[in-house]
Design a protein around this motif. Structure first.
Motif, short mmCIF file in Angstrom:
data_model
loop_
_atom_site.label_atom_id
_atom_site.label_comp_id
_atom_site.label_asym_id
_atom_site.label_seq_id
_atom_site.Cartn_x
_atom_site.Cartn_y
_atom_site.Cartn_z
N SER A 37 10.74 -2.21 2.48
CA SER A 37 11.54 -3.43 2.13
C SER A 37 10.87 -3.90 0.54
O SER A 37 11.47 -4.96 0.41
N LEU A 38 10.10 -3.09 -0.01
CA LEU A 38 9.65 -3.68 -1.31
C LEU A 38 10.86 -4.03 -2.07
O LEU A 38 11.00 -5.04 -2.97
N PRO A 39 11.82 -3.21 -2.34
CA PRO A 39 12.99 -3.74 -3.36
C PRO A 39 13.59 -4.77 -2.92
O PRO A 39 14.01 -5.56 -3.97
N TYR A 40 14.10 -5.01 -1.82
CA TYR A 40 14.50 -6.38 -1.43
C TYR A 40 13.70 -7.48 -1.70
O TYR A 40 14.05 -8.45 -2.20
N MET A 41 12.43 -7.43 -1.46
CA MET A 41 11.44 -8.54 -1.57
C MET A 41 11.30 -8.85 -2.98
O MET A 41 11.46 -10.01 -3.55
N VAL A 71 7.43 -2.57 6.23
CA VAL A 71 6.96 -1.46 5.25
C VAL A 71 7.16 -2.06 3.89
O VAL A 71 8.42 -2.12 3.63
N LEU A 72 6.09 -2.06 3.15
CA LEU A 72 6.33 -2.59 1.50
C LEU A 72 5.87 -1.26 0.70
O LEU A 72 4.60 -1.01 0.74
N GLY A 73 6.63 -0.47 0.06
CA GLY A 73 6.08 0.67 -0.90
C GLY A 73 5.90 1.58 0.39
O GLY A 73 6.82 1.81 1.17
N THR A 74 4.84 2.05 0.35
CA THR A 74 4.50 3.02 1.49
C THR A 74 3.43 2.37 2.63
O THR A 74 2.95 3.43 3.38
N GLN A 75 3.00 1.15 2.23
CA GLN A 75 2.16 0.67 3.24
C GLN A 75 2.69 -0.18 4.27
O GLN A 75 3.66 -1.05 4.08
N GLU A 76 2.69 0.20 5.45
CA GLU A 76 2.94 -0.51 6.72
C GLU A 76 2.10 -1.70 7.01
O GLU A 76 0.96 -1.53 7.00
N MET A 217 -0.14 -3.60 -6.34
CA MET A 217 -1.29 -2.45 -6.56
C MET A 217 -1.42 -2.02 -4.87
O MET A 217 -2.12 -1.02 -4.76
N PHE A 218 -1.31 -3.10 -3.98
CA PHE A 218 -1.83 -2.73 -2.48
C PHE A 218 -0.55 -1.93 -1.71
O PHE A 218 -0.85 -1.60 -0.75
N PHE A 219 0.65 -1.86 -2.38
CA PHE A 219 1.73 -1.21 -1.49
C PHE A 219 1.60 0.29 -1.74
O PHE A 219 2.50 0.69 -1.01
N PHE A 220 1.16 0.82 -2.34
CA PHE A 220 0.99 2.28 -2.56
C PHE A 220 -0.32 2.92 -2.35
O PHE A 220 -0.76 3.42 -3.32
N PRO A 221 -0.87 2.82 -1.18
CA PRO A 221 -2.37 3.44 -0.87
C PRO A 221 -2.54 4.85 -1.28
O PRO A 221 -3.78 5.16 -1.31
N GLN A 222 -1.38 5.70 -1.42
CA GLN A 222 -1.64 6.98 -1.68
C GLN A 222 -2.07 7.34 -2.94
O GLN A 222 -2.56 8.17 -3.39
N LEU A 223 -1.81 6.45 -4.00
CA LEU A 223 -1.96 6.66 -5.26
C LEU A 223 -3.51 6.41 -5.70
O LEU A 223 -4.20 5.58 -4.71
N ASP A 389 -3.99 3.01 10.04
CA ASP A 389 -3.63 2.88 8.73
C ASP A 389 -2.91 1.86 8.29
O ASP A 389 -2.77 1.43 6.90
N SER A 390 -2.45 1.03 9.27
CA SER A 390 -1.72 -0.22 9.17
C SER A 390 -2.41 -1.36 8.45
O SER A 390 -3.64 -1.42 9.17
N LEU A 391 -2.07 -2.30 7.83
CA LEU A 391 -2.53 -3.74 7.59
C LEU A 391 -2.13 -4.66 8.48
O LEU A 391 -0.95 -4.68 8.46
N VAL A 392 -2.98 -5.37 9.24
CA VAL A 392 -2.54 -6.54 10.05
C VAL A 392 -2.57 -7.84 9.43
O VAL A 392 -3.62 -8.02 8.90
N LEU A 393 -1.24 -8.67 9.42
CA LEU A 393 -1.28 -9.92 8.51
C LEU A 393 -1.30 -10.73 9.62
O LEU A 393 -0.30 -11.02 10.30
#
Length: 500
Positions: A37-41, A71-76, A217-223, A389-393
């Motif tokens: 949903s990153l592009p929409y945000m 999901v934002l980028g590849t981060q859930e 920078m937190f939205f693509f943890p695989q980088l 692997d998910s971040l809880v908000l």
């Protein structure tokens, strides 16, 4: 070449199909492959001047429910909203929901050290040690109260010289709060004109007021961490963090050189050094090494200064916009305390003051999404599977702005914390600015003391009035900039010294 296009189309269709299959099984927006949903945000952030990321996430809650996957980028991200679900996770299942993010960039930033982003046995050991040391130095008792009173009087003296002038209170308030932390951590305070203190405030603001571009920078943890660190916004963030760490390290080294082991520790750093040397004599320092000390001091400063100072700024801003509440608080202070110095013993008799501060914390929503959590193992909450692997908000904003808990939540109404029958202060379990559970703010006791003593001292001696610019820009100021800590927009107030 003829086979390339069909093959690419097939790969794209396969990727999209796999994405749809995964996301349709999750409660939350579907988004796009790889980007979520990153592009929409980002589109919303670009076209809407008043866009704020915490409001965006709260809209997702309204659309999909209290426990959802975004999901934002590849981060859930697992967004937990509503008081009952947040309490169920952070209190009812605290052992499972008390971990911190372990993505590469977090490891570069904190290296699993300190108090804020550490976890497991190291975090538990150092949280207990820190609480014990701070209590030994009078946290919540007379010693820390005296330190706060001293700084409150220093701040009042500074503002007396500015009476009748349009003043940006930000720097003055933050310096006073930083000095309280400095007294506990280093047993020293800085003069208001110290250039290093000004630099410290500049870099602290860079960390806590980092905008959406830094959050990317937190939205693509695989980088790899080194690649994300090349981004300009990330570079500025890491540069400010390094400056603060070097500043803390320099102060620690000065104390270490002069510390007399035969003397009782006079501050947190000396207590840590004492513990470190005792462990060294027994065979090894364990987790009590120098890096952990520097990270802990940094966390104490960040968690204990910027947030409290910002809350106090919000309180004085709302005083200026609501003179009727300001005068009611002053009248209560004058009747109960008079001209003497305020102490924590006065709190029980200052019902309107307590209600005003509670309403400030509610509507300010200082850390709307708390600090990211992570689960220790695969779990399920409200029927939604959650991966480590998910971040809880924890969506604290959803609680404080819930119309069922706080009617007309966008209106500033301190009387909601006053019992209509007795006219006395009435606390609410739904006010959770320090979060809940094992990871609730370690400095809550100190922060509450600071807010009360500083606020009462200032209202006892001054009246605060908005400037004409402040009135014209009211909505913009109350919206504030985008950042990790929700602060008011830049503004000045007119400080009027009261006739005592």
């Amino acid at each position: 070449m003829q086979i390339v296009k069909p093959l690419a189309a097939a790969l794209l269709a396969g990727l999209l199909g796999r994405h749809l299959f995964q996301r349709l099984r999750r409660r939350g927006p579907i988004g796009l492959p790889v980007l979520g949903s990153l592009p929409y945000m980002l589109y919303r952030a670009f076209v809407e001047p008043g866009f704020r990321w915490y409001r965006f996430l709260n809209e997702m809650r309204a659309a999909y429910g209290d426990v959802i996957s975004v999901v934002l980028g590849t981060q859930e991200f697992i967004l937990i909203s509503g008081y009952q679900q947040i309490k169920a996770a952070l209190v009812g299942r605290a052992d499972q929901f008390s971990q911190r993010p372990n993505q590469p960039l977090y490891q570069v930033m904190a290296q699993g050290r300190g108090l804020l982003l550490s976890e497991g046995a190291l975090w538990l050991e150092h949280r207990r040690f820190t609480l014990r040391v701070l209590r030994d130095f009078g946290l919540g008792r007379s010693l820390s109260e005296q330190q706060i009173q001293t700084e409150a009087q220093e701040l009042a003296a500074k503002l007396s010289d500015l009476s009748g002038q349009e003043t940006d209170l930000n720097v003055h308030i933050t310096k006073a709060i930083v000095n309280v932390i400095g007294s506990l951590v280093f047993a020293q305070r800085s003069g208001y004109e110290d250039p290093k203190l000004d630099n410290f405030l500049h870099h602290t603001k860079a960390l806590t007021q980092a905008g959406l571009d830094t959050e990317l920078m937190f939205f693509f943890p695989q980088l790899p961490a080194w690649l994300t660190a090349l981004a300009p916004s990330t570079g500025r963030y890491l540069q400010s963090e390094k400056w603060i760490m070097d500043h803390c390290r320099e102060k620690i080294q000065a104390i270490d050189r002069n510390y007399d082991e035969s003397s009782e520790p006079s501050c947190f750093v000396e207590a840590y050094l004492q513990e470190q040397r005792l462990r060294q004599a027994s065979g090894g320092v364990g987790s009590f090494d120098n890096l952990q000390l520097v990270r802990t001091v940094l966390d104490l400063y960040l968690a204990g200064s910027e947030t409290t100072a910002t809350t106090l700024r919000w309180a004085l801003l709302y005083c200026s916009f609501h003179p009727e509440y300001q005068e009611a608080c002053h009248a209560e202070i004058a009747a109960s305390i008079g001209l003497r110095e305020v102490s924590m013993k006065d709190k029980r008799g200052l019902h309107k003051v307590q209600a005003f501060l509670d309403e400030t914390q509610r509507i300010a929503n200082l850390v709307p999404m708390s600090v990211e959590h992570r689960v220790s193992e695969a779990v399920e909450l409200d029927g939604l599977p959650i991966s480590p692997d998910s971040l809880v908000l924890p969506n604290l904003y959803s609680v404080h702005m819930d119309p069922e808990l706080f009617p007309e939540p966008h209106e500033f109404k301190p009387d909601r914390f006053i019992d209509p029958e007795t006219g006395t202060y009435k606390a609410s379990e739904y006010l959770i600015p320090f979060s809940l559970g094992k990871r609730a703010c370690l400095g809550e006791t100190l922060a509450r003391m600071e807010l009360f003593i500083f606020f009462v001292t200032l209202l006892q001696k001054f009246r605060f009035e908005p400037t004409e610019d402040c009135r014209l820009r009211r909505d913009e100021i109350l919206l504030g900039p985008d950042g990790v800590v929700r602060a008011p927009g830049d503004h000045s107030l007119v400080v009027h010294k009261r006739r005592l």
